[in-house]
Every structure is written in structure tokens, then in C-alpha cells.
Enzyme design. Structure first.
Site, PDB file in Angstrom:
ATOM      1  N   ASN A   1     -16.772  87.139  90.907  1.00  0.00           N
ATOM      2  CA  ASN A   1     -17.572  88.246  90.382  1.00  0.00           C
ATOM      3  C   ASN A   1     -16.697  89.095  89.471  1.00  0.00           C
ATOM      4  O   ASN A   1     -15.508  89.283  89.731  1.00  0.00           O
ATOM      5  CB  ASN A   1     -18.077  89.111  91.548  1.00  0.00           C
ATOM      6  CG  ASN A   1     -18.920  90.285  91.089  1.00  0.00           C
ATOM      7  OD1 ASN A   1     -19.828  90.124  90.266  1.00  0.00           O
ATOM      8  ND2 ASN A   1     -18.624  91.481  91.603  1.00  0.00           N
TER       9      ASN A   1
ATOM     10  N   SER B   1     -11.894  94.102  87.361  1.00  0.00           N
ATOM     11  CA  SER B   1     -11.349  93.077  88.265  1.00  0.00           C
ATOM     12  C   SER B   1     -12.205  91.825  88.218  1.00  0.00           C
ATOM     13  O   SER B   1     -13.411  91.889  87.952  1.00  0.00           O
ATOM     14  CB  SER B   1     -11.354  93.581  89.722  1.00  0.00           C
ATOM     15  OG  SER B   1     -10.692  94.816  89.850  1.00  0.00           O
TER      16      SER B   1
ATOM     17  N   ASP C   1     -18.314  93.642  96.832  1.00  0.00           N
ATOM     18  CA  ASP C   1     -17.153  93.946  95.983  1.00  0.00           C
ATOM     19  C   ASP C   1     -15.848  94.022  96.785  1.00  0.00           C
ATOM     20  O   ASP C   1     -14.937  94.788  96.435  1.00  0.00           O
ATOM     21  CB  ASP C   1     -17.367  95.280  95.228  1.00  0.00           C
ATOM     22  CG  ASP C   1     -18.576  95.226  94.299  1.00  0.00           C
ATOM     23  OD1 ASP C   1     -18.905  94.124  93.816  1.00  0.00           O
ATOM     24  OD2 ASP C   1     -19.190  96.279  94.068  1.00  0.00           O
TER      25      ASP C   1
HETATM   26  C1  GAR Z   1     -19.363  93.962  82.998  1.00  0.00           C
HETATM   27  O1  GAR Z   1     -18.742  95.172  82.666  1.00  0.00           O
HETATM   28  C2  GAR Z   1     -19.143  93.646  84.466  1.00  0.00           C
HETATM   29  O2  GAR Z   1     -17.902  94.084  84.944  1.00  0.00           O
HETATM   30  C3  GAR Z   1     -20.259  94.445  85.097  1.00  0.00           C
HETATM   31  O3  GAR Z   1     -21.350  94.263  84.240  1.00  0.00           O
HETATM   32  C4  GAR Z   1     -20.882  94.106  82.912  1.00  0.00           C
HETATM   33  C5  GAR Z   1     -21.549  92.878  82.318  1.00  0.00           C
HETATM   34  O4  GAR Z   1     -21.468  92.908  80.926  1.00  0.00           O
HETATM   35  N1  GAR Z   1     -20.535  93.978  86.418  1.00  0.00           N
HETATM   36  C6  GAR Z   1     -21.018  94.769  87.361  1.00  0.00           C
HETATM   37  O5  GAR Z   1     -21.264  95.941  87.192  1.00  0.00           O
HETATM   38  C7  GAR Z   1     -21.268  94.091  88.690  1.00  0.00           C
HETATM   39  N2  GAR Z   1     -21.510  95.052  89.693  1.00  0.00           N
HETATM   40  P1  GAR Z   1     -22.118  91.717  80.082  1.00  0.00           P
HETATM   41  O6  GAR Z   1     -23.549  91.561  80.553  1.00  0.00           O
HETATM   42  O7  GAR Z   1     -22.039  92.184  78.658  1.00  0.00           O
HETATM   43  O8  GAR Z   1     -21.293  90.491  80.339  1.00  0.00           O
END
Ligand code: GAR
Length: 231
Positions: A110, A139, A148
Site C-alpha cells: 500500500n 511510505s 496502515d
Molecule cells: C497517493 O498520495 C497515496 O499515497 C494516497 O493516495 C494518493 C494516490 O494518488 N493513498 C492513500 O491516501 C491511501 N490511504 P494517485 O491516485 O494520483 O496515484
């Protein structure tokens, strides 16, 4: 013999990290194949990247399933059909049930926008700013049933600047996330990294004592620099 790691990417929205993985694959720099993309939202922008790359997609909308178990069963059926070796949760904003997570123990990672174990959950950038912390980041961790909380494979760090808001911080971290997810998939895909049945991460056969740092990756090779291979 083709035994490349078969990866499914699960998204809920924009999909810029999926795009980074697909670009790396196009450039011949991904030691894995993206065999399918699942979204829980039919209008997720990231689905367009999959379509452009001729990658199979599946919409598994949680609202179509009366229970989490049924939602998870549909995800599992799709992942099984695609014969997936590694599941990448890339901005996938649904919590998965313990059975599904345990089924993919050591085979599901994740992306999370904080330096875990700090700031699990949502609104990580704003919470970090509210606390006045000086370092923040993102991370990549293995997924375990607790949210998480799985072992962290890699982290990318940024300095929090005066005047930062959640958007400026997110914008500075996102490009690092793109590099980090490619690096993480490569390390797993080439077999250098694995999670053991003991729940520990092994890097080249040795227990990883602390998360790898993106800043330690070789700009030349994209591999982790160690004392023996750095010059
Ligand atoms: C990323 O910043 C990832 O870390 C976060 O969503 C974004 C996805 O961006 N993930 C979370 O918040 C999971 N809880 P993307 O859709 O542009 O790849």
C-alpha cells in the site's frame, strides 16, 4: 521462461502512481507486468491510463455489494482470474477485510502519504501541518489486517517549509511517491525484497531493520545503494 511478477493495481481516483508504473513499464524499467487495474469507482481518472496501455480493467463498486465480504469476494475472484502475484493499493480508498488481506499476506503493498507509523488514516498532510512537524513524506508498506500498520518497506522524506499547506506538501511528495512505487515494485519483482511468514521484510535475505530510503536509491540503476555497491 516468463516468470515475471504479475501485478494488479487497485485505485479509486486520479491514478498518477499507476501512470508512473505504466510509464516505467513502457520504458523497459519495470521488473514486473501490470496485468490488470481494479477501481471501486467507475469514474476514476486512472482507468484512462489503463485503457491507453491496453491493460484489462475491472470496476468493483463497493456500493453494489451489501457486505464487505461480498465486495472482497469479487475482488478476490478478479485477482485470481488475473493470476496476480502482487497487489498494489495505489490510492485505493477502501478498507479490505482480514480474510482477503491474509490471503495476500506478503503479496500486497500500500502507498500511504505519511512517514508511518506517524499519521495512519486520512488527511495526513493537514494533520502533520497542524502538529508543526518538520519532516513529512510517504511510505510503501506491506498490508496486514490492521490499518496502515504493516511493515514499512520504503519511505521518502521532505522538509516541511514555512508557508506550506496541505496542497503544496502533497504536490512536493507526489513525485517522490511515483519513484518510490516503481522502486518498490522492482525490488519485489526481481526478488530482492520479500516479506517472510514471520512478518519481517527481508532485503537480499537479510532482515530489513529500518525502511529503505528513496534518497538512497541509485539515480543510475534505481537499485538500493549499499556499502558494497556504491562508489
Ligand atoms: C497517493 O498520495 C497515496 O499515497 C494516497 O493516495 C494518493 C494516490 O494518488 N493513498 C492513500 O491516501 C491511501 N490511504 P494517485 O491516485 O494520483 O496515484
Amino acid at each position: 521462461m516468463n516468470n515475471r511478477c504479475r501485478v494488479a493495481v487497485l485505485i479509486s481516483g486520479r491514478g498518477s502512481n499507476l501512470q508512473a508504473l505504466l510509464q516505467a513499464h513502457d520504458d523497459g524499467k519495470l521488473q514486473a507486468d501490470i496485468v490488470g487495474v481494479i477501481s471501486n469507482k467507475a469514474d476514476a481518472g486512472g482507468l484512462n491510463y489503463a485503457a491507453d496501455a491496453n491493460i484489462e480493467t475491472a470496476i468493483v463498486n463497493h456500493l453494489d455489494f451489501p457486505t464487505r465480504e461480498q465486495f472482497d469476494a469479487q475482488l478476490l475472484a478478479t485477482l485470481t482470474r488475473w493470476q496476480v502475484d502482487l497487489v498494489v493499493l495505489s490510492g485505493f480508498m477502501r478498507i479490505l477485510g482480514d480474510d482477503l488481506v491474509n490471503r495476500f499476506a506478503g503479496r500486497m503493498i500500500n502507498q500511504h502519504p505519511s512517514l508511518l507509523p506517524d499519521y495512519p488514516g486520512l488527511n495526513t498532510h493537514q494533520r502533520a501541518l497542524d502538529d508543526g512537524i518538520k519532516k513529512h513524506g510517504a511510505s510503501v508498506h506491506y498490508v496486514i489486517p490492521a490499518l496502515d500498520a504493516g511493515p514499512v518497506l520504503m519511505q521518502a522524506e521532505v522538509d516541511v517549509r514555512s508557508g506550506d499547506d496541505a496542497d503544496t506538501l502533497a504536490a512536493r511528495i507526489l513525485p517522490l511517491e511515483h519513484k518510490m512505487i516503481v522502486a518498490a515494485v522492482n525490488l519485489i519483482g526481481c526478488g530482492d525484497v520479500a516479506m517472510g511468514t514471520d512478518g519481517l521484510i527481508y532485503h537480499c535475505g537479510i532482515v530489513l531493520e529500518a525502511p529503505l530510503k528513496l534518497s538512497n536509491l541509485s539515480p543510475k540503476t534505481g537499485q538500493v545503494e549499499t556499502e558494497s555497491n556504491s562508489d
